[in-house]
Design an enzyme around this catalytic site. Sequence first.
Site, PDB file in Angstrom:
ATOM      1  N   CYS A 261     -10.694  -7.195   2.862  1.00 37.70           N
ATOM      2  CA  CYS A 261      -9.469  -6.725   3.326  1.00 37.70           C
ATOM      3  C   CYS A 261      -9.106  -7.193   4.931  1.00 37.70           C
ATOM      4  CB  CYS A 261      -8.985  -5.171   3.570  1.00 37.70           C
ATOM      5  SG  CYS A 261     -10.027  -4.300   4.565  1.00 37.70           S
ATOM      6  N   HIS A 310      -8.951   0.280   5.400  1.00 34.73           N
ATOM      7  CA  HIS A 310      -8.350  -0.677   4.755  1.00 34.73           C
ATOM      8  C   HIS A 310      -7.149  -1.046   5.345  1.00 34.73           C
ATOM      9  CE1 HIS A 310      -7.764  -3.091   1.166  1.00 34.73           C
ATOM     10  NE2 HIS A 310      -6.590  -2.635   1.071  1.00 34.73           N
ATOM     11  N   HIS A 322      -2.628  -7.916  -0.143  1.00 40.21           N
ATOM     12  CA  HIS A 322      -4.232  -7.360   0.500  1.00 40.21           C
ATOM     13  C   HIS A 322      -5.456  -7.817  -0.447  1.00 40.21           C
ATOM     14  CE1 HIS A 322      -4.595  -3.372  -2.016  1.00 40.21           C
ATOM     15  NE2 HIS A 322      -4.072  -4.365  -2.725  1.00 40.21           N
TER      16      HIS A 322
END
Length: 346
Positions: A261, A310, A322
């Site tokens: 991420c 994240h 993402h």
Amino acid sequence: MASHRRPKQPSRTRVTVFSTAAAAAVVLSANAANAAPSEKPNKDEVKSKVDKLYEEAEQATEKLDGAKEKQQKLQKEINSLQDNVARGQDELNQLREGLGSMASAQYRTGGIDPSVALFLSSNPDDFLDKASAMDQLSAHQVEMLKKVQAKQRSLAQQRAEASSKLKDLADTRADLAKKKQEVQSKLGSAQKLLNSLTAQEKAALVSQDQERATRASKRVDLGTGTGKAASGRAAAAFAAAESVIGAPYVYTHAGPSSFDCSGLTSWAYAQADVTIPRTSQAQANAGTRIYSQSDLKIGDLVIFYGDQHHVGLYAGDGRVLHAPHSGAFVRFESMANMPFQFGVRI
């Protein structure tokens, strides 16, 4: 005549063996009666457990990324210090040679003072601390000796600093190995659960995941009003991230063909000639925080989960672009699928 012998009694050993065997049989029967039959988890239970393992793996991945970044930084600092020490040692040798030449010249002219011999000492501090001897030296000799003294101190400090960083590097490498093992363990457990499903159940899970992503898969037209980016660099970063949609999630990777991420977001901004930190937690502090989703603009970083493990790029209309987790690909997704914390404008 009938025998009146008493019947032979069983030995104490045999009674004990039989009693033990009987007791064991009772216990086993009771356990068998009480034990619940082993049930294979259904598809939804597997998905819930796998999602949790993927989340834990990503938490560990961000810590692993941080350890890798620290290792690289330490190695650069150590290399620089070692180069400085090597150059400093050369300079110190030259200074000592100069002092040696000066002593030799005085010796040849017969004018050498006994104190000049201390010029070549590995510890000239002993000489300089004796103020009574200072009048025996010329100003040039004093200056030369002070330079040797300062260079020795500098080298000692740099060597100590390098030694400390080498120890820190060794600790960081050990931490790195531990965190890598943790990630691999989580991913291995998730894969084991997935392997317990039938091919049809696996296909259903993949279809469900893709369907969720498809609902948010509309690409952004940065030339329209609805696609207004936070800045030119944010627009360039977002366009870079869009160009790698479909690239697989691979932990610790930061492009150009696979990402985790924070690897995606740091790579995307690098394409816009902007350097941001490597991990999601560090990226959370890389710019101006935006707490209202209505104030977000295209290309803003969006941080999820309480521990900030994240991160993605805001894609407009309540969506994020993402790299989700292992087994998935770079994609658009609704921000409602994860606990949003805040945005960061770079």
